[in-house]
Design a protein around this motif. Structure first.
Motif, mmCIF file in Angstrom:
data_model
loop_
_atom_site.group_PDB
_atom_site.id
_atom_site.type_symbol
_atom_site.label_atom_id
_atom_site.label_comp_id
_atom_site.label_asym_id
_atom_site.label_seq_id
_atom_site.Cartn_x
_atom_site.Cartn_y
_atom_site.Cartn_z
ATOM 1 N N HIS A 143 0.818 -1.217 0.000
ATOM 2 C CA HIS A 143 0.000 0.000 0.000
ATOM 3 C C HIS A 143 0.851 1.266 0.000
ATOM 4 O O HIS A 143 0.427 2.316 -0.473
ATOM 5 C CB HIS A 143 -0.950 0.006 1.205
ATOM 6 C CG HIS A 143 -0.252 0.139 2.523
ATOM 7 N ND1 HIS A 143 0.007 1.356 3.112
ATOM 8 C CD2 HIS A 143 0.254 -0.800 3.366
ATOM 9 C CE1 HIS A 143 0.640 1.162 4.262
ATOM 10 N NE2 HIS A 143 0.806 -0.134 4.437
ATOM 11 N N ASN A 144 2.082 1.180 0.517
ATOM 12 C CA ASN A 144 2.965 2.351 0.557
ATOM 13 C C ASN A 144 3.925 2.292 -0.629
ATOM 14 O O ASN A 144 5.090 1.929 -0.501
ATOM 15 C CB ASN A 144 3.736 2.405 1.873
ATOM 16 C CG ASN A 144 4.406 3.758 2.090
ATOM 17 O OD1 ASN A 144 4.627 4.510 1.137
ATOM 18 N ND2 ASN A 144 4.721 4.071 3.331
ATOM 19 N N ARG A 145 3.421 2.663 -1.777
ATOM 20 C CA ARG A 145 4.223 2.584 -2.996
ATOM 21 C C ARG A 145 5.383 3.573 -2.976
ATOM 22 O O ARG A 145 6.414 3.341 -3.605
ATOM 23 C CB ARG A 145 3.347 2.838 -4.222
ATOM 24 C CG ARG A 145 2.306 1.751 -4.482
ATOM 25 C CD ARG A 145 1.626 1.968 -5.823
ATOM 26 N NE ARG A 145 2.571 1.882 -6.922
ATOM 27 C CZ ARG A 145 2.911 0.758 -7.540
ATOM 28 N NH1 ARG A 145 2.376 -0.391 -7.156
ATOM 29 N NH2 ARG A 145 3.773 0.770 -8.533
ATOM 30 N N GLU A 146 5.228 4.666 -2.267
ATOM 31 C CA GLU A 146 6.286 5.671 -2.240
ATOM 32 C C GLU A 146 7.545 5.123 -1.566
ATOM 33 O O GLU A 146 8.660 5.294 -2.065
ATOM 34 C CB GLU A 146 5.804 6.924 -1.514
ATOM 35 C CG GLU A 146 6.830 8.047 -1.491
ATOM 36 C CD GLU A 146 6.299 9.303 -0.828
ATOM 37 O OE1 GLU A 146 7.094 10.246 -0.653
ATOM 38 O OE2 GLU A 146 5.102 9.339 -0.481
ATOM 39 N N VAL A 147 7.367 4.449 -0.433
ATOM 40 C CA VAL A 147 8.513 3.914 0.309
ATOM 41 C C VAL A 147 9.095 2.686 -0.375
ATOM 42 O O VAL A 147 10.315 2.523 -0.471
ATOM 43 C CB VAL A 147 8.103 3.577 1.759
ATOM 44 C CG1 VAL A 147 9.212 2.789 2.467
ATOM 45 C CG2 VAL A 147 7.792 4.853 2.521
ATOM 46 N N ILE A 152 8.488 -3.420 -4.996
ATOM 47 C CA ILE A 152 7.205 -4.036 -5.318
ATOM 48 C C ILE A 152 7.388 -5.082 -6.420
ATOM 49 O O ILE A 152 8.050 -4.830 -7.427
ATOM 50 C CB ILE A 152 6.185 -2.958 -5.723
ATOM 51 C CG1 ILE A 152 5.784 -2.146 -4.481
ATOM 52 C CG2 ILE A 152 4.957 -3.574 -6.378
ATOM 53 C CD1 ILE A 152 4.892 -0.969 -4.763
ATOM 54 N N TRP A 153 6.806 -6.263 -6.181
ATOM 55 C CA TRP A 153 6.939 -7.425 -7.075
ATOM 56 C C TRP A 153 8.423 -7.728 -7.297
ATOM 57 O O TRP A 153 8.907 -7.824 -8.412
ATOM 58 C CB TRP A 153 6.219 -7.180 -8.402
ATOM 59 C CG TRP A 153 5.423 -8.380 -8.830
ATOM 60 C CD1 TRP A 153 5.826 -9.382 -9.657
ATOM 61 C CD2 TRP A 153 4.088 -8.719 -8.426
ATOM 62 N NE1 TRP A 153 4.832 -10.320 -9.796
ATOM 63 C CE2 TRP A 153 3.745 -9.935 -9.053
ATOM 64 C CE3 TRP A 153 3.148 -8.106 -7.586
ATOM 65 C CZ2 TRP A 153 2.515 -10.556 -8.874
ATOM 66 C CZ3 TRP A 153 1.923 -8.724 -7.408
ATOM 67 C CH2 TRP A 153 1.619 -9.930 -8.048
ATOM 68 N N LEU A 186 6.985 -3.365 6.284
ATOM 69 C CA LEU A 186 7.336 -4.244 5.169
ATOM 70 C C LEU A 186 6.444 -5.476 5.142
ATOM 71 O O LEU A 186 5.964 -5.887 4.078
ATOM 72 C CB LEU A 186 8.806 -4.659 5.293
ATOM 73 C CG LEU A 186 9.351 -5.654 4.265
ATOM 74 C CD1 LEU A 186 9.345 -5.053 2.869
ATOM 75 C CD2 LEU A 186 10.768 -6.092 4.651
ATOM 76 N N TRP A 187 6.202 -6.076 6.305
ATOM 77 C CA TRP A 187 5.461 -7.337 6.363
ATOM 78 C C TRP A 187 3.962 -7.128 6.156
ATOM 79 O O TRP A 187 3.297 -7.936 5.518
ATOM 80 C CB TRP A 187 5.719 -8.035 7.692
ATOM 81 C CG TRP A 187 5.214 -9.445 7.715
ATOM 82 C CD1 TRP A 187 4.095 -9.923 8.343
ATOM 83 C CD2 TRP A 187 5.803 -10.576 7.055
ATOM 84 N NE1 TRP A 187 3.952 -11.266 8.118
ATOM 85 C CE2 TRP A 187 4.993 -11.694 7.328
ATOM 86 C CE3 TRP A 187 6.946 -10.742 6.261
ATOM 87 C CZ2 TRP A 187 5.286 -12.963 6.839
ATOM 88 C CZ3 TRP A 187 7.233 -12.006 5.775
ATOM 89 C CH2 TRP A 187 6.409 -13.094 6.062
ATOM 90 N N ASN A 188 3.431 -6.049 6.706
ATOM 91 C CA ASN A 188 1.991 -5.797 6.629
ATOM 92 C C ASN A 188 1.699 -4.939 5.402
ATOM 93 O O ASN A 188 1.627 -3.714 5.472
ATOM 94 C CB ASN A 188 1.514 -5.126 7.918
ATOM 95 C CG ASN A 188 1.729 -6.022 9.131
ATOM 96 O OD1 ASN A 188 1.142 -7.093 9.237
ATOM 97 N ND2 ASN A 188 2.595 -5.600 10.040
ATOM 98 N N THR A 189 1.526 -5.617 4.278
ATOM 99 C CA THR A 189 1.478 -4.944 2.983
ATOM 100 C C THR A 189 0.159 -4.236 2.699
ATOM 101 O O THR A 189 0.106 -3.344 1.859
ATOM 102 C CB THR A 189 1.716 -5.964 1.855
ATOM 103 O OG1 THR A 189 0.625 -6.901 1.830
ATOM 104 C CG2 THR A 189 3.029 -6.710 2.071
ATOM 105 N N GLY A 190 -0.917 -4.671 3.363
ATOM 106 C CA GLY A 190 -2.224 -4.101 3.076
ATOM 107 C C GLY A 190 -2.951 -4.797 1.943
ATOM 108 O O GLY A 190 -4.038 -4.365 1.542
ATOM 109 N N PHE A 191 -2.368 -5.887 1.419
ATOM 110 C CA PHE A 191 -2.993 -6.647 0.337
ATOM 111 C C PHE A 191 -3.146 -8.105 0.749
ATOM 112 O O PHE A 191 -2.351 -8.630 1.531
ATOM 113 C CB PHE A 191 -2.154 -6.569 -0.939
ATOM 114 C CG PHE A 191 -2.236 -5.240 -1.644
ATOM 115 C CD1 PHE A 191 -3.224 -5.000 -2.587
ATOM 116 C CD2 PHE A 191 -1.329 -4.229 -1.353
ATOM 117 C CE1 PHE A 191 -3.302 -3.776 -3.237
ATOM 118 C CE2 PHE A 191 -1.394 -3.003 -1.992
ATOM 119 C CZ PHE A 191 -2.390 -2.775 -2.940
#
Length: 209
Positions: A143-147, A152-153, A186-191
């Motif tokens: 969910h925090n694409r900025e950080v 990501i992936w 890092l671990w709690n991605t929101g997805f």
């Protein structure tokens, strides 16, 4: 910070996917790079019993790229990426089987899925770093694409941790750089769809012969 003594290549921390001239590997070779990094680390710290096919005392970008091409058929980029930690494990096992070396410690791998609790994952990660072993980590969406824009992936290596009352921190190595993140974030991605970690164990008492 409890930090592993990680290797450098021409001033870069570990390997760098950006070195790959092969288009497919340049875009999607992060899982193969994580396996290559692991082999080089094992060779540097536990003896080069067939882990790395080149000169481990004189690491170069050219040899790293050549090594990545050897790993590619086993942990190859694909549509959607190597998005399942079990695919990494299966491919790495096949590589080691096909590149047998007598006397090499047996590498065992265990997956901690991204659905595991933060506490379980943290304790597992700490135990491996404390044993002197790096941890391959797969992050899918966040969910925090900025950080986490560059993560990501992506497969990367965890090479250190720090525990305090304020936060749990991890140190990562990828793209030739070290970075520090909050492990909780890092671990709690929101997805719902998540990656995970691969835990290494080396069996020195029953090596391959």
């Amino acid at each position: 910070m409890v930090e592993l003594s990680y290797f450098e290549i021409d001033g870069a921390i570990g390997g760098n996917q950006d070195w790959f001239s092969n288009v497919v590997m340049h875009i999607g070779g992060c899982a193969a790079a994580a396996a290559c990094d692991s082999c080089i680390y094992f060779a540097k710290h536990f003896g080069n019993t067939g882990w790395y096919p080149f000169d481990v005392e004189h690491l170069t970008q050219e040899d790293y790229v050549r090594f990545s091409q050897m790993m590619k058929p086993y942990i190859k980029p694909r549509v959607g990426g190597v998005k399942n930690p079990e695919w990494f494990v299966e491919g790495f096992y096949r590589y080691l089987k096909d590149h047998f070396y007598p006397g090499r410690p047996v590498l065992r791998m265990e997956v901690v899925r991204g659905e595991a609790s933060q506490d379980q994952a943290w304790e597992a990660l700490k135990s491996r770093i404390d044993q002197g072993l790096p941890v391959p980590f797969l992050l899918l969406r966040h969910h925090n694409r900025e950080v986490f824009e560059d993560y990501i992936w992506h497969w990367f290596m965890v090479i250190g941790y720090e525990e305090s009352k304020e936060d749990l921190l991890v140190q990562t190595a990828t793209y030739g750089e070290k970075k520090t993140f909050s492990f909780a974030e890092l671990w709690n991605t929101g997805f719902e769809e998540r990656g995970g970690m691969v835990l290494y164990d080396l069996d020195f008492e029953n090596p391959d012969f």
